[in-house]
Design a protein around this motif. Structure first.
Motif, PDB file in Angstrom:
ATOM      1  N   SER A 110      65.847 -30.203  32.076  1.00 39.51           N
ATOM      2  CA  SER A 110      64.915 -29.112  32.326  1.00 39.51           C
ATOM      3  C   SER A 110      64.519 -29.121  33.797  1.00 39.51           C
ATOM      4  CB  SER A 110      63.668 -29.261  31.468  1.00 39.51           C
ATOM      5  OG  SER A 110      63.977 -29.176  30.097  1.00 39.51           O
ATOM      6  N   CYS A 111      64.165 -27.949  34.285  1.00 39.73           N
ATOM      7  CA  CYS A 111      63.725 -27.796  35.669  1.00 39.73           C
ATOM      8  C   CYS A 111      62.504 -26.887  35.656  1.00 39.73           C
ATOM      9  CB  CYS A 111      64.832 -27.197  36.509  1.00 39.73           C
ATOM     10  SG  CYS A 111      64.366 -26.815  38.215  1.00 39.73           S
ATOM     11  N   ALA A 112      61.328 -27.467  35.871  1.00 43.25           N
ATOM     12  CA  ALA A 112      60.076 -26.718  35.860  1.00 43.25           C
ATOM     13  C   ALA A 112      59.716 -26.321  37.281  1.00 43.25           C
ATOM     14  CB  ALA A 112      58.969 -27.566  35.258  1.00 43.25           C
ATOM     15  N   ALA A 113      59.448 -25.032  37.473  1.00 46.94           N
ATOM     16  CA  ALA A 113      59.147 -24.501  38.795  1.00 46.94           C
ATOM     17  C   ALA A 113      57.681 -24.097  38.898  1.00 46.94           C
ATOM     18  CB  ALA A 113      60.036 -23.298  39.089  1.00 46.94           C
ATOM     19  N   SER A 114      57.118 -24.308  40.066  1.00 43.80           N
ATOM     20  CA  SER A 114      55.763 -23.842  40.347  1.00 43.80           C
ATOM     21  C   SER A 114      55.731 -23.313  41.774  1.00 43.80           C
ATOM     22  CB  SER A 114      54.744 -24.961  40.172  1.00 43.80           C
ATOM     23  OG  SER A 114      55.011 -26.029  41.065  1.00 43.80           O
ATOM     24  N   GLY A 115      54.771 -22.430  42.034  1.00 40.49           N
ATOM     25  CA  GLY A 115      54.688 -21.830  43.355  1.00 40.49           C
ATOM     26  C   GLY A 115      55.097 -20.374  43.284  1.00 40.49           C
ATOM     27  N   ARG A 116      56.081 -20.022  44.066  1.00 35.63           N
ATOM     28  CA  ARG A 116      56.540 -18.641  44.071  1.00 35.63           C
ATOM     29  C   ARG A 116      57.232 -18.280  42.758  1.00 35.63           C
ATOM     30  NH1 ARG A 116      59.879 -17.504  49.381  1.00 35.63           N
ATOM     31  NH2 ARG A 116      60.054 -15.501  48.328  1.00 35.63           N
ATOM     32  N   THR A 117      57.372 -17.004  42.501  1.00 39.26           N
ATOM     33  CA  THR A 117      57.884 -16.508  41.228  1.00 39.26           C
ATOM     34  C   THR A 117      59.303 -17.002  40.967  1.00 39.26           C
ATOM     35  OG1 THR A 117      56.555 -14.521  41.505  1.00 39.26           O
ATOM     36  CG2 THR A 117      58.278 -14.470  39.830  1.00 39.26           C
ATOM     37  N   PHE A 118      59.447 -17.754  39.910  1.00 40.07           N
ATOM     38  CA  PHE A 118      60.730 -18.338  39.532  1.00 40.07           C
ATOM     39  C   PHE A 118      61.791 -17.268  39.333  1.00 40.07           C
ATOM     40  CE2 PHE A 118      63.554 -21.388  37.800  1.00 40.07           C
ATOM     41  CZ  PHE A 118      64.037 -20.952  36.584  1.00 40.07           C
ATOM     42  N   SER A 119      61.394 -16.156  38.736  1.00 43.71           N
ATOM     43  CA  SER A 119      62.354 -15.116  38.388  1.00 43.71           C
ATOM     44  C   SER A 119      62.930 -14.393  39.598  1.00 43.71           C
ATOM     45  CB  SER A 119      61.713 -14.092  37.451  1.00 43.71           C
ATOM     46  OG  SER A 119      60.601 -13.498  38.082  1.00 43.71           O
ATOM     47  N   SER A 120      62.385 -14.622  40.771  1.00 46.80           N
ATOM     48  CA  SER A 120      62.900 -13.964  41.963  1.00 46.80           C
ATOM     49  C   SER A 120      64.050 -14.723  42.606  1.00 46.80           C
ATOM     50  CB  SER A 120      61.782 -13.763  42.991  1.00 46.80           C
ATOM     51  OG  SER A 120      61.290 -15.004  43.455  1.00 46.80           O
ATOM     52  N   PHE A 121      64.424 -15.852  42.004  1.00 43.65           N
ATOM     53  CA  PHE A 121      65.457 -16.696  42.579  1.00 43.65           C
ATOM     54  C   PHE A 121      66.651 -16.853  41.634  1.00 43.65           C
ATOM     55  CE2 PHE A 121      63.259 -18.213  46.262  1.00 43.65           C
ATOM     56  CZ  PHE A 121      61.927 -18.280  45.904  1.00 43.65           C
ATOM     57  N   VAL A 122      67.800 -17.018  42.235  1.00 45.94           N
ATOM     58  CA  VAL A 122      68.964 -17.545  41.536  1.00 45.94           C
ATOM     59  C   VAL A 122      68.748 -19.052  41.375  1.00 45.94           C
ATOM     60  CG1 VAL A 122      71.413 -18.075  41.811  1.00 45.94           C
ATOM     61  CG2 VAL A 122      70.536 -15.809  42.417  1.00 45.94           C
ATOM     62  N   MET A 123      69.168 -19.613  40.249  1.00 48.63           N
ATOM     63  CA  MET A 123      69.019 -21.038  40.017  1.00 48.63           C
ATOM     64  C   MET A 123      70.386 -21.702  39.903  1.00 48.63           C
ATOM     65  SD  MET A 123      67.191 -23.159  36.926  1.00 48.63           S
ATOM     66  CE  MET A 123      68.621 -23.052  35.855  1.00 48.63           C
ATOM     67  N   GLY A 124      70.468 -22.897  40.463  1.00 55.59           N
ATOM     68  CA  GLY A 124      71.706 -23.659  40.353  1.00 55.59           C
ATOM     69  C   GLY A 124      71.422 -25.087  39.939  1.00 55.59           C
ATOM     70  N   TRP A 125      72.422 -25.715  39.368  1.00 53.89           N
ATOM     71  CA  TRP A 125      72.416 -27.158  39.133  1.00 53.89           C
ATOM     72  C   TRP A 125      73.572 -27.754  39.945  1.00 53.89           C
ATOM     73  CZ3 TRP A 125      68.833 -30.022  36.569  1.00 53.89           C
ATOM     74  CH2 TRP A 125      67.959 -29.345  35.711  1.00 53.89           C
ATOM     75  N   TYR A 171      71.385 -35.380  39.000  1.00 50.83           N
ATOM     76  CA  TYR A 171      71.454 -33.934  38.837  1.00 50.83           C
ATOM     77  C   TYR A 171      70.235 -33.279  39.471  1.00 50.83           C
ATOM     78  CZ  TYR A 171      75.474 -34.255  35.765  1.00 50.83           C
ATOM     79  OH  TYR A 171      76.737 -34.476  35.259  1.00 50.83           O
ATOM     80  N   TYR A 172      70.505 -32.260  40.263  1.00 53.20           N
ATOM     81  CA  TYR A 172      69.460 -31.533  40.972  1.00 53.20           C
ATOM     82  C   TYR A 172      69.441 -30.075  40.539  1.00 53.20           C
ATOM     83  CZ  TYR A 172      69.753 -35.456  44.252  1.00 53.20           C
ATOM     84  OH  TYR A 172      69.768 -36.714  44.828  1.00 53.20           O
ATOM     85  N   CYS A 173      68.249 -29.523  40.337  1.00 55.50           N
ATOM     86  CA  CYS A 173      68.150 -28.077  40.220  1.00 55.50           C
ATOM     87  C   CYS A 173      67.726 -27.532  41.575  1.00 55.50           C
ATOM     88  CB  CYS A 173      67.194 -27.650  39.121  1.00 55.50           C
ATOM     89  SG  CYS A 173      65.466 -28.005  39.427  1.00 55.50           S
ATOM     90  N   ALA A 174      68.122 -26.306  41.841  1.00 55.70           N
ATOM     91  CA  ALA A 174      67.861 -25.701  43.129  1.00 55.70           C
ATOM     92  C   ALA A 174      67.722 -24.197  42.975  1.00 55.70           C
ATOM     93  CB  ALA A 174      68.994 -26.022  44.103  1.00 55.70           C
ATOM     94  N   LEU A 175      66.970 -23.591  43.873  1.00 49.33           N
ATOM     95  CA  LEU A 175      66.759 -22.148  43.864  1.00 49.33           C
ATOM     96  C   LEU A 175      67.244 -21.538  45.175  1.00 49.33           C
ATOM     97  CD1 LEU A 175      63.156 -21.845  42.372  1.00 49.33           C
ATOM     98  CD2 LEU A 175      65.344 -21.869  41.163  1.00 49.33           C
ATOM     99  N   GLY A 176      67.840 -20.360  45.057  1.00 48.58           N
ATOM    100  CA  GLY A 176      68.327 -19.677  46.241  1.00 48.58           C
ATOM    101  C   GLY A 176      68.307 -18.170  46.066  1.00 48.58           C
TER     102      GLY A 176
END
Length: 122
Positions: free
Chosen positions: A21-36, A94-99
């Motif tokens: 799982s990758c829990a995001a906080s801060g800016r809107t998660f849905s505005s980003f592409v997510m990668g592993w 394993y890393y999750c990342a947003l872009g």
């Protein structure tokens, strides 16, 4: 600014499953592409999977295609990586990342979690 926290890693026997799982906080998660992405000892970081903002499109590395599934729940600000039929060669951090764009390259992701260790015993 975005903070990402991965969880769900651990030790599993070959053939087993884990769900990251990758829990995001801060800016809107849905505005980003997510990668592993993952990094094994002594190796460069490599792409695993990516999912577009809506969750409607995914891309996988050939090495995990058919075994791993990336997904996201924008209402919960959380992304997931379901890993089945694990192999010893899947052992890595394993890393999750947003872009901004779906990408297989680490440099295209702006925000990163701290990583979670996955160890597969053969």
């Amino acid at each position: 600014q975005v903070t990402l926290v991965e969880s769900g890693g651990g030790l599993v026997q070959a053939g087993g499953s884990l769900r990251l799982s990758c829990a995001a906080s801060g800016r809107t998660f849905s505005s980003f592409v997510m990668g592993w992405l993952r990094q094994a000892p002594g190796k460069e970081r490599e792409f695993v999977a990516t999912i577009i903002r809506s969750g409607g499109g995914t891309t996988y590395a050939d090495s995990v295609k058919g075994r791993f599934t990336i997904s996201r729940d924008n209402a919960k600000n959380t992304g997931y990586l379901q890993m089945n039929s694990l192999k010893a060669e899947d052992t890595a951090v394993y890393y999750c990342a947003l872009g901004s764009l779906p990408s297989g390259m680490s440099r295209n992701y702006a925000y990163w979690g701290q990583g979670t260790q996955v160890t597969v015993s053969s």
